[in-house]
Each structure stands twice: as structure tokens, then as C-alpha cells.
Design a protein around this motif. Sequence first.
Motif: not given
Length: 462
Positions: A241-254
Motif C-alpha cells: 500500500q505504501d508503494l501504491v500511495r507514493l507512486a500516485k503521489q509522485l506520479s510514478m510510471p509504476q
Amino acid sequence: MKRLYPALLTLTLPLILGGCAMGSLFISYPSQIAPVKQALSGPTPLAPLPELAGEINSRDGLLYAQEAGRVAQIGGDFNASQTYYQAAIAAYARFDDKALVSVSELGASAGSLVLNDNLIPYRGPGFERIMVHQYQALNYLMQNDFEGALVEVRRANDLQELEQKRYEKSKDAVKAMANGTVDAEISRLGQQAGGVTSSFLNAYSYYTTGLLHELLGEENDAFIDYRKAAQIFPGNSYLEQDLVRLAKQLSMPQYDEFKARFGEARLPKQDEGQLVVLVERGFVPEKQALTVPFTIDGNWQTISLPTYGPAYSQVLPASLTGLDKPLNAAAIANLDALAINALKEELPGLLFRQAARVYAKSELTRSVQSDSKKRRDDFDGAAVAMQIFNVITEQADRRSWLTLPRQAQIARTYTSAGQYRLSFGNTATDIEITPGQTTLVWAIDTGNNIRFYSINIKRKWN
């Protein structure tokens, strides 16, 4: 009798030079540390500190500094723990920097050939060194020194990369020294360690680093460390969940990939605060001795290798109550598996020293027998004494950092602001949840006792 003097000198010189290392020569280290673990499970965890601190200048000072740092930490004396861990860090640095061999080290090296590996000054495996820096970071954090904590976790990350490079370089040498017996033991230990394939890649350390980065506003660095932790220890739902949340917050391609694999992350509401719980359970297992007797030219010899016993019972996830709904922790690292892997990686080198030691003892015995025959002794008492000496001095090196936890778990949630009584087992602690802020709780379960330490981190989320 004069002919025996060189042999006797060879045997006794290491004892003279060994100093405090004699403590583990005939009495196993787990037996010595048992009262310390007992105190940690009782109401007086700091009681063993004076005795442990008194051994920090001994040959095994590095190990005692680690134990003292952990004991003080479990007992809540973070300032004292910081001092002890600094002594351990300095000891590791001396091992790194030392280029010349001292007279005492020559004695220890020679003694390890004749007696056993317990005469070699203790230098912990890579995962222990990494844990020193991680725990030092938690010491700083609990004293509100966030920058000091960040320095230590970065050092822990650097060490993980360094240990991985060292291991890659040593693979060929490890293969060259292995044989059928040690290969079988390596295979057994590998199965016992489960899916853990390395002793120095520690998801708990990477998660702690990522958490500190995130709490200090360094979300990009946090994302990198969370991702490394997830690669090392997949399947932890909080980490995912941390990975999903930060990927969304940082607009990550993942983000799309992580969302599809792990589901959408829940974000906090305006009136909610964040609770992060680190849970440490039990103690790492003790090393056992695997002793094999045999004869060379009719004389009894033994080899004794450290190993770990059969598979241990499963560690259950901690269930925390007192919030709006129960919060169940999830494992982030099995430190027992790291310890088993560390031994697995060391076994070929241990076998090499064992072979040299058996040869040295055999030659000493033959020398004594030859001297006895020249004197035409009817009863070869010296040779019999040598055989007895060879058997009783062959003791496996069972030293390791035994106050480390067996498993680390994490839990993370958002909850409404307010006062809560967080319970785990029969123990509870009062915490405060503040909107937009993080409350970090560190729970240490030592068997008969659970101790809570908490801190409110006032930095608001972006």
C-alpha cells in the motif's frame, strides 16, 4: 620431558594471550548470555548492563557492545544504548582499518588452530553490522534527532550494498572450499531459511529507512527504499500500500502496475492521523554444535561445527487492539533466517579452519607419541592426555548477537484524532493521534514482557 615443552608452549601461549576470550573457550556463549535474555523477559531488563559493559574492552568486545546496546534499548535507555552501539561501530571500523597483525592476534590465530575458533576475536556477520546502524537510527529517532537517524539508516543501506559486493566476489572461493559434508549442511540450512537467500539484504532495514525518508519529506528516496524492501520481502500488504500511495503521489510510471497488483491505496481524511507500529518478537535462535568424532592413525580427533537446529515454530502476527478496529501486524523480516543464511555463507571457511586444526592436533599428538617411544615409556600417558585434550578443546564457535529479535513486523493505518489505549497481549500503552501527523509506536516482545515506546512526529503530510 624437555621434548614436550615446545608442544606445551604451543598449547598454553594462546591461553595466556587470549585474555577474556577464554570465556567462550569452554563455556558456550549461549550459556553465558542466557541470564541476560532472562532479565529482558522480566521486570529488570537493565540489570545485566554493568557486566556486559565490563566486557567491551575484551577480545569479544564488539559482541558485548552489541548486546549492551540492545539491552539498554529494550530497557528504554536510548542514550546509553547510543553509546554502546557507537563502541560497536568503532570496533567494526578498527577491523576495517587494521592492516598489521598484533602479537595477541598471532596468538589468537595460532590458538584457533590448536584449540577452537572461540579464540578468534569476534567480528559479526554483515547483517549484525547493518542492524547496529538501524538500531542506532531508532535511538536517535526516539530522542527526536531526525537528522542523526537519517545518517544511520543511510549507512545501513550503504552497508547492504557493500556486503552484497563482497559476497559476489567471494562466491568462487566459497565453491572451492566446499565439500560433500558441508554442501549437505549448506543445503539443509538453506531449506530451513525458507525463501531468504541472503543474510545481508534486510527488508526491515530498508523499510525503516524509507519510513524516515518519508517522514522527513523525502518521498522519492522513501519510494526507492520501500521498493527494495518489497523485492526482498514480497507479500507485506502494508508495504504494498505504501508503494501504491507514493507512486500516485509522485506520479510514478509504476502507479498503474502497482494499483493493478495491490489495489488502490487508502488516503487519509482531513481529521485523521497516521499510526505506524514496529513490532519485534522473540529472540533469534542460538547456534547448536555438530560434533563428529573420528580417528587418525589410531588417535581420536573431533571436529565441531556450529549449526542451527530443526525448523522453529511459526511466529504469529501481533494483534493490536484499542483502535476503532483491530490492527494486525505483518512480517517484514525474519532475522532468524538472516542468521541461518549468515552461517550458511560462513561454513566453507569454517571447514577450512577445521581441516587445518585437525592436522595441527594430529601432528602434536604424533610428536608426543614419538617422544614417548624414544624414552621407551611403557605407558604413553602424555599421548593419552593429548588425545583427551584434543577432544575436550574442540568446541564449536556458537557466538552471535543473541538479543536480536527473531522476527520484525509492521502495521500502518489512518485513524480519527484522539486519545487511544493501544493493547498488545496483556500490555497496553496510551497514544495520541493528531490530524495530519504520525505517531510511531515501537513494541518489543521479549516473551514474558512487551515494552512500548512511542513518538509523535509533528511534520504534516504534503
